[in-house]
Write an enzyme that holds these catalytic residues in place. Structure first.
Site, PDB file in Angstrom:
ATOM      1  N   SER A 185      -3.101   5.515  -5.752  1.00 31.29           N
ATOM      2  CA  SER A 185      -3.767   5.150  -4.511  1.00 31.29           C
ATOM      3  C   SER A 185      -5.236   4.788  -4.762  1.00 31.29           C
ATOM      4  O   SER A 185      -5.517   3.942  -5.596  1.00 31.29           O
ATOM      5  CB  SER A 185      -3.618   6.286  -3.487  1.00 31.29           C
ATOM      6  OG  SER A 185      -3.794   5.809  -2.179  1.00 31.29           O
ATOM      7  N   ASP A 229       2.778   4.076  -1.506  1.00 33.00           N
ATOM      8  CA  ASP A 229       1.782   4.950  -2.134  1.00 33.00           C
ATOM      9  C   ASP A 229       2.390   5.876  -3.195  1.00 33.00           C
ATOM     10  O   ASP A 229       3.381   6.558  -2.952  1.00 33.00           O
ATOM     11  CB  ASP A 229       1.112   5.789  -1.042  1.00 33.00           C
ATOM     12  CG  ASP A 229      -0.161   6.451  -1.502  1.00 33.00           C
ATOM     13  OD1 ASP A 229      -0.099   7.305  -2.415  1.00 33.00           O
ATOM     14  OD2 ASP A 229      -1.236   6.142  -0.954  1.00 33.00           O
TER      15      ASP A 229
END
Length: 309
Positions: free
Chosen positions: A56, A171
């Site tokens: 991320s 993610d």
């Protein structure tokens, strides 16, 4: 890779000359700006990575750092952000698979690193995402750096999944919040892991302490405040639900590191990019504390000495 001087411990056994250092940088929204503070301290101590793995925002910071930007460059960039600029990155879309398309995010990364592919980076990098169908980690080490970062930061429900080949990616924090294992597979002997997600309980404790520090309210006024308490927004519910699970994943991941750094970021929210200065300062403080503590552990002294370039 630089050759480091041999070091003989108390046992008289000469340690190996080389030690490959890996940085595992975790995700966590604006809290990830604390990675910059950690990088500043590590560089000040002469420690630099041979490989970087990021999830991320850890993938974003890692990509910028691996492209050749210095921690000072990253700090200037972070401090230049304001809320108006951030809203320009949000290309809202009809919420079919996410609120944000992510094209502007990709363009923003490209404006910083150009059309770089992984082979162009100065430090080997891996961006970690999650296969939405299988739930397995996907380690991206080839192709467009900007596209890989965009996939790694695709928060489910917030940003649309990224299509890689025939896989939809979201993610990476869902399965590998602090990708220490990825660093190992990239050849790292010594992994420095950075977790930027605070313990959810710590966040609640801080909010309660803030309430207690305010002037006492009359009982009737307190009741009125409780009635006026608004429920959290849908977007906040989605993010916080994800972070609760990601925090637990991070705690497991940190067990696979040689040096774990966890800045105290309970005062910074997921979207608080305007608090860059505070986040960076917390990163610096945590890095200094972790290095000091590690140096007090005999078994780690050798590793730290060999990590210094």
């Amino acid at each position: 890779m630089p050759v480091l001087p041999a070091f003989s411990g108390d046992s008289g056994v000469t340690e190996p000359r080389n030690l490959r250092i890996g940085y595992a940088l975790g995700g966590g929204g604006a809290r990830g700006l604390s990675h910059i503070g950690v990088l500043k301290v590590l560089e000040a101590e002469g420690i630099r990575p041979d490989v970087i793995a990021g999830t991320s925002i850890g993938a974003l910071v890692g990509a910028l750092y691996a492209s050749g930007l210095t921690p000072d460059d990253l700090e200037r960039l972070a401090l230049s952000l304001n809320r108006r600029q951030l809203t320009m990155f949000l290309d809202l879309t009809f919420p079919f698979s996410g609120l944000i398309q992510g094209k502007r995010v990709t363009s923003a990364v490209e404006s910083l690193v150009g059309k770089m592919v992984f082979a162009d980076l100065k430090v080997p990098l891996a961006c970690v995402a999650t296969d939405l169908n299988t739930g397995k980690a996907v380690v991206i080490r080839k192709g467009s750096v900007a596209e890989a970062v965009r996939a790694s930061i695709a928060i489910p429900g917030i940003m649309t999944p990224a299509l890689f080949g025939n896989r939809w990616l979201v993610d990476g924090g869902i399965v590998s919040e602090v990708p220490a294992g990825v660093c190992r597979r990239m050849g790292a002997d010594y992994v420095i892991g950075v977790n930027v997600i605070p313990d959810p309980a710590r966040v609640v404790q801080r909010l309660e302490s803030l309430r207690e520090s305010t002037l006492p309210l009359a009982a009737a006024e307190q009741k009125r405040n409780v009635k006026r308490l608004k429920p959290p927004r849908v977007i906040d519910i989605m993010v916080q639900t994800l972070l609760i699970s990601c925090y637990r994943v991070a705690m497991q991941n940190l067990k696979g590191t040689d040096l774990a750094i966890s800045p105290d970021l309970a005062s910074i929210g997921f979207w608080d990019f305007h608090k860059a200065s505070e986040a960076i300062a917390h990163g610096e403080a945590a890095a200094w504390a972790a290095l000091k503590q590690a140096r007090n552990i005999p078994s780690r002294q050798v590793h730290l000495r060999k990590a210094v370039r």
